[in-house]
Design an enzyme around this catalytic site. Structure first.
Site, mmCIF file in Angstrom:
data_model
loop_
_atom_site.group_PDB
_atom_site.id
_atom_site.type_symbol
_atom_site.label_atom_id
_atom_site.label_comp_id
_atom_site.label_asym_id
_atom_site.label_seq_id
_atom_site.Cartn_x
_atom_site.Cartn_y
_atom_site.Cartn_z
ATOM 1 N N LYS A 7 1.928 2.218 -5.052
ATOM 2 C CA LYS A 7 2.462 1.665 -6.313
ATOM 3 C C LYS A 7 1.530 1.948 -7.481
ATOM 4 O O LYS A 7 1.968 2.261 -8.585
ATOM 5 C CB LYS A 7 2.657 0.134 -6.176
ATOM 6 C CG LYS A 7 3.620 -0.268 -5.084
ATOM 7 C CD LYS A 7 3.690 -1.770 -4.921
ATOM 8 C CE LYS A 7 2.415 -2.397 -4.366
ATOM 9 N NZ LYS A 7 2.075 -1.989 -2.998
ATOM 10 N N GLY A 64 -4.512 -4.240 -3.752
ATOM 11 C CA GLY A 64 -5.510 -3.202 -4.035
ATOM 12 C C GLY A 64 -4.729 -1.977 -4.433
ATOM 13 O O GLY A 64 -4.063 -1.370 -3.599
ATOM 14 N N ASP A 69 0.809 -1.229 0.000
ATOM 15 C CA ASP A 69 0.000 0.000 0.000
ATOM 16 C C ASP A 69 0.838 1.274 0.000
ATOM 17 O O ASP A 69 0.420 2.309 0.523
ATOM 18 C CB ASP A 69 -0.961 0.043 1.209
ATOM 19 C CG ASP A 69 -1.868 -1.166 1.232
ATOM 20 O OD1 ASP A 69 -2.218 -1.656 0.147
ATOM 21 O OD2 ASP A 69 -2.209 -1.627 2.339
ATOM 22 N N GLN A 86 1.953 -6.032 -3.348
ATOM 23 C CA GLN A 86 2.385 -6.126 -1.942
ATOM 24 C C GLN A 86 3.672 -5.310 -1.736
ATOM 25 O O GLN A 86 3.945 -4.398 -2.508
ATOM 26 C CB GLN A 86 2.602 -7.596 -1.518
ATOM 27 C CG GLN A 86 1.337 -8.393 -1.356
ATOM 28 C CD GLN A 86 0.712 -8.837 -2.661
ATOM 29 O OE1 GLN A 86 1.365 -9.436 -3.490
ATOM 30 N NE2 GLN A 86 -0.568 -8.579 -2.839
HETATM 31 P P1 GDP Z 1 -0.734 0.369 -3.540
HETATM 32 O O1 GDP Z 1 -1.313 -0.906 -3.053
HETATM 33 O O2 GDP Z 1 0.745 0.454 -3.297
HETATM 34 O O3 GDP Z 1 -1.072 0.685 -4.953
HETATM 35 O O4 GDP Z 1 -1.377 1.522 -2.625
HETATM 36 P P2 GDP Z 1 -2.944 1.665 -2.228
HETATM 37 O O5 GDP Z 1 -3.677 2.150 -3.397
HETATM 38 O O6 GDP Z 1 -3.427 0.448 -1.549
HETATM 39 O O7 GDP Z 1 -2.840 2.773 -1.094
HETATM 40 C C1 GDP Z 1 -2.251 4.015 -1.323
HETATM 41 C C2 GDP Z 1 -3.263 5.103 -0.974
HETATM 42 O O8 GDP Z 1 -2.604 6.355 -0.927
HETATM 43 C C3 GDP Z 1 -4.353 5.277 -2.032
HETATM 44 O O9 GDP Z 1 -5.521 5.667 -1.404
HETATM 45 C C4 GDP Z 1 -3.807 6.389 -2.914
HETATM 46 O O10 GDP Z 1 -4.827 7.107 -3.586
HETATM 47 C C5 GDP Z 1 -3.133 7.252 -1.888
HETATM 48 N N1 GDP Z 1 -1.980 8.041 -2.338
HETATM 49 C C6 GDP Z 1 -0.975 7.676 -3.179
HETATM 50 N N2 GDP Z 1 -0.032 8.625 -3.213
HETATM 51 C C7 GDP Z 1 -0.438 9.612 -2.369
HETATM 52 C C8 GDP Z 1 0.146 10.848 -1.942
HETATM 53 O O11 GDP Z 1 1.222 11.239 -2.341
HETATM 54 N N3 GDP Z 1 -0.600 11.575 -1.041
HETATM 55 C C9 GDP Z 1 -1.802 11.177 -0.563
HETATM 56 N N4 GDP Z 1 -2.417 11.950 0.311
HETATM 57 N N5 GDP Z 1 -2.346 10.021 -0.957
HETATM 58 C C10 GDP Z 1 -1.669 9.240 -1.824
HETATM 59 P P1 IMO Z 2 -0.892 -4.152 -2.231
HETATM 60 O O1 IMO Z 2 -0.467 -4.712 -3.566
HETATM 61 C C1 IMO Z 2 -0.966 -4.556 2.126
HETATM 62 C C2 IMO Z 2 -0.991 -8.615 3.733
HETATM 63 C C3 IMO Z 2 -2.258 -9.013 4.465
HETATM 64 C C4 IMO Z 2 -1.686 -9.980 5.479
HETATM 65 C C5 IMO Z 2 -0.602 -10.690 4.708
HETATM 66 C C6 IMO Z 2 -1.016 -12.021 4.123
HETATM 67 O O2 IMO Z 2 -2.175 -3.442 -2.260
HETATM 68 O O3 IMO Z 2 0.229 -3.380 -1.619
HETATM 69 P P2 IMO Z 2 -2.567 -12.701 2.070
HETATM 70 O O4 IMO Z 2 -4.004 -12.431 1.788
HETATM 71 O O5 IMO Z 2 -1.648 -12.178 1.013
HETATM 72 O O6 IMO Z 2 -2.291 -14.131 2.388
HETATM 73 O O7 IMO Z 2 -2.244 -11.890 3.420
HETATM 74 O O8 IMO Z 2 -0.238 -9.806 3.646
HETATM 75 N N1 IMO Z 2 -1.209 -8.117 2.348
HETATM 76 C C7 IMO Z 2 -1.146 -6.826 2.012
HETATM 77 N N2 IMO Z 2 -0.989 -5.721 2.779
HETATM 78 N N3 IMO Z 2 -1.065 -4.450 0.780
HETATM 79 C C8 IMO Z 2 -1.187 -5.537 0.001
HETATM 80 O O9 IMO Z 2 -1.172 -5.477 -1.349
HETATM 81 C C9 IMO Z 2 -1.277 -6.796 0.616
HETATM 82 N N4 IMO Z 2 -1.437 -8.054 0.157
HETATM 83 C C10 IMO Z 2 -1.378 -8.844 1.226
HETATM 84 O O10 IMO Z 2 -2.868 -7.904 5.064
HETATM 85 O O11 IMO Z 2 -1.071 -9.272 6.518
HETATM 86 MG MG MG Z 3 -2.835 -1.556 -1.777
#
Ligand code: GDP
Ligand code: IMO
Ligand code: MG
Length: 425
Positions: free
Chosen positions: A15, A39, A12, A224
């Site tokens: 990316k 996600g 998260d 991840q």
């Molecule tokens: P990913 O799994 O690495 O693609 O990240 P996620 O989408 O799960 O979570 C990142 C969150 O941070 C999302 O809600 C993005 O919209 C938000 N986001 C990404 N870059 C920035 C930033 O520079 N500032 C803020 N405030 N939000 C950001």
């Molecule tokens: P993105 O791509 C954050 C975490 C789960 C749990 C552990 C194992 O959005 O960064 P799983 O379902 O993979 O067996 O869960 O890994 N986890 C993540 N945490 N971002 C993710 O993906 C994750 N994918 C798995 O919360 O701790």
């Molecule tokens: Mg994510």
């Protein structure tokens, strides 16, 4: 130019946003690992997309998208995403390529994930219950695995599912006293998946090498984060794939030498969802403030994310194992508003300094973080487009991270939108 974007923390990191931006200059975007546990958020104008299986390049209509062999594909989630984008006038037809060697997540994987987590009670991993662990376990176990290629031969698939379901039912009943699952029901769903996915299934390794030979530009999208890597992360509180950049080659059949730049994405602080050690965690008001400001709730499960200060020891480790060339730091805006901010720059165990982040969970649980305190900064304008326009204190914070991690921070996020991003030269 071929780029690979990977998370350097516990996922998260942002990316999705970075991939979406770089996809504008890429011909093909490749997901090579994980599954619908991911996600990835992309915000374009006022529209927010949350992608679980489709590469984040999907939003760019010119980009080809590959779901490579290392991904575990949940057809229900994937078809839902394809349909949802189609409704927004974004078609994947003729530009989505799914590996025939990718493994398939079916309902019984999700059931198994849930039953195991429930049975573990307070010792659970805190998985996303997307069937990821059970599907990768079936892949390495081989005898009870379903691959995307199986959708091409329904007769064989039917027999396979009957065998697998008989096995799983014995297991679920003996271990969890769970009611039996129905093989026919699963096969009927598979018939629909097979029909709907047929046009996308191909040999993606051949496709990618042809693209490389013809000079196309590739973008590899990690899922991840490296601290969740099965081999190098905080085992057992990890995911079931090599989520660091080390998983890239095996996950798509392209050697790392073909990648010009490995970009490691971090947040200006740290977050983690699910259980496991987290040395710089702020289980207090400061953590809650970061959570509120950064909207730190899971994109896949909606769970509140645990928040903490930036851990330079962890990121130095994941940069090293991942061959990272440069850092993209997101959420510098979220960390605004504190009088002071901290960075964990040193670990000790019983007073002894630890040079390398210990990935072993027991060791990690013992480390003590030594924090450096830096001056905080005020609101960051989402309009900022140059590093020098950031508050001085934010610039100093980023420079200190560069020193501690030993890599330049070349991309900086000042908001969730595509446009709210600084590129340093
Ligand atoms: P990913 O799994 O690495 O693609 O990240 P996620 O989408 O799960 O979570 C990142 C969150 O941070 C999302 O809600 C993005 O919209 C938000 N986001 C990404 N870059 C920035 C930033 O520079 N500032 C803020 N405030 N939000 C950001
Ligand atoms: P993105 O791509 C954050 C975490 C789960 C749990 C552990 C194992 O959005 O960064 P799983 O379902 O993979 O067996 O869960 O890994 N986890 C993540 N945490 N971002 C993710 O993906 C994750 N994918 C798995 O919360 O701790
Ligand atoms: Mg994510």
């Amino acid at each position: 130019m071929n780029n690979c974007v990977v998370g350097l923390q516990w996922g998260d990191e942002g990316k999705g946003k970075v991939v979406d931006i770089l996809a504008a200059e890429s011909d093909i975007v490749v997901r090579y690992g994980g599954g619908a546990n991911a996600g990835h958020t992309v915000v374009v104008g006022d529209t927010k997309f949350a992608l679980h299986l489709l590469p984040s390049g999907s939003i760019r209509k010119e980009a080809a998208c590959v779901i490579a062999n290392g991904v575990v594909v949940d057809p229900e989630v994937l078809l839902g995403e394809i349909e949802s984008l189609a409704k927004q006038n974004i078609s994947l037809n003729d530009r989505l390529f799914i590996s025939e060697n990718a493994h398939v997540v079916l309902d019984y994987h999700k059931t198994e994930d849930r039953l195991r987590e429930e049975a573990l009670g307070k010792n659970k991993i805190g998985t996303t219950i997307r069937g990821i662990g059970p599907c990768y376990a079936d892949k390495t176990g081989r005898s009870y695995a379903v691959r995307v290629a199986d959708f091409r031969n329904l007769e064989r698939l039917k027999a396979k599912i009957e065998k697998i379901v008989a096995y799983k039912n014995k297991l679920f009943s003996a271990l969890y006293e769970a009611p039996p699952i129905d093989a026919d029901e699963i096969f009927e769903k598979c018939k629909i998946y097979a029909e709907k996915l047929a046009g996308y299934i191909t040999d993606t390794t051949a496709y990618l090498h042809e693209a490389i030979d013809s000079g196309k530009s590739l973008l590899f999208e990690g899922a991840q984060g490296a601290l969740l890597d099965l081999d190098h992360g905080t085992f057992p509180f990890v995911t079931s794939s090599n989520a660091s950049s080390l998983g890239m080659s095996a996950g798509c059949g392209v050697p790392a030498q073909k990648v010009d730049r490995f970009i490691g994405v971090v947040k200006a602080y740290s977050t983690r969802v699910g259980a496991g050690p987290f040395p710089s965690e702020l289980d207090n008001e400061i953590g809650q403030t970061i959570r509120d400001r950064g909207h730190e709730y899971g994109t896949t499960t909606g769970r509140p994310r645990r928040c903490g200060w930036f851990d330079a020891m962890a990121v130095k480790y994941t940069s090293k194992i991942g061959g990272i060339n440069e850092i993209a730091m997101m959420h510098i805006d979220t960390l605004a508003g504190f009088d002071e901010v901290k960075i964990c720059g040193k670990y000790t165990i019983d007073g002894r300094e630890i040079k390398m982040f210990p990935s072993d969970g027991d060791e990690l649980a013992k480390v003590q973080c030594h924090f450096e305190t830096l001056k905080g900064w005020g609101e960051v304008s989402p309009e900022v487009s140059e590093f020098e326009q950031l508050p001085k204190e934010a610039q100093q914070y980023i420079k200190r991270v560069e020193q501690l991690v030993g890599l330049p921070v070349m991309i900086i996020g000042v908001g969730p939108k595509r446009s709210q991003t600084i590129f340093r030269k």
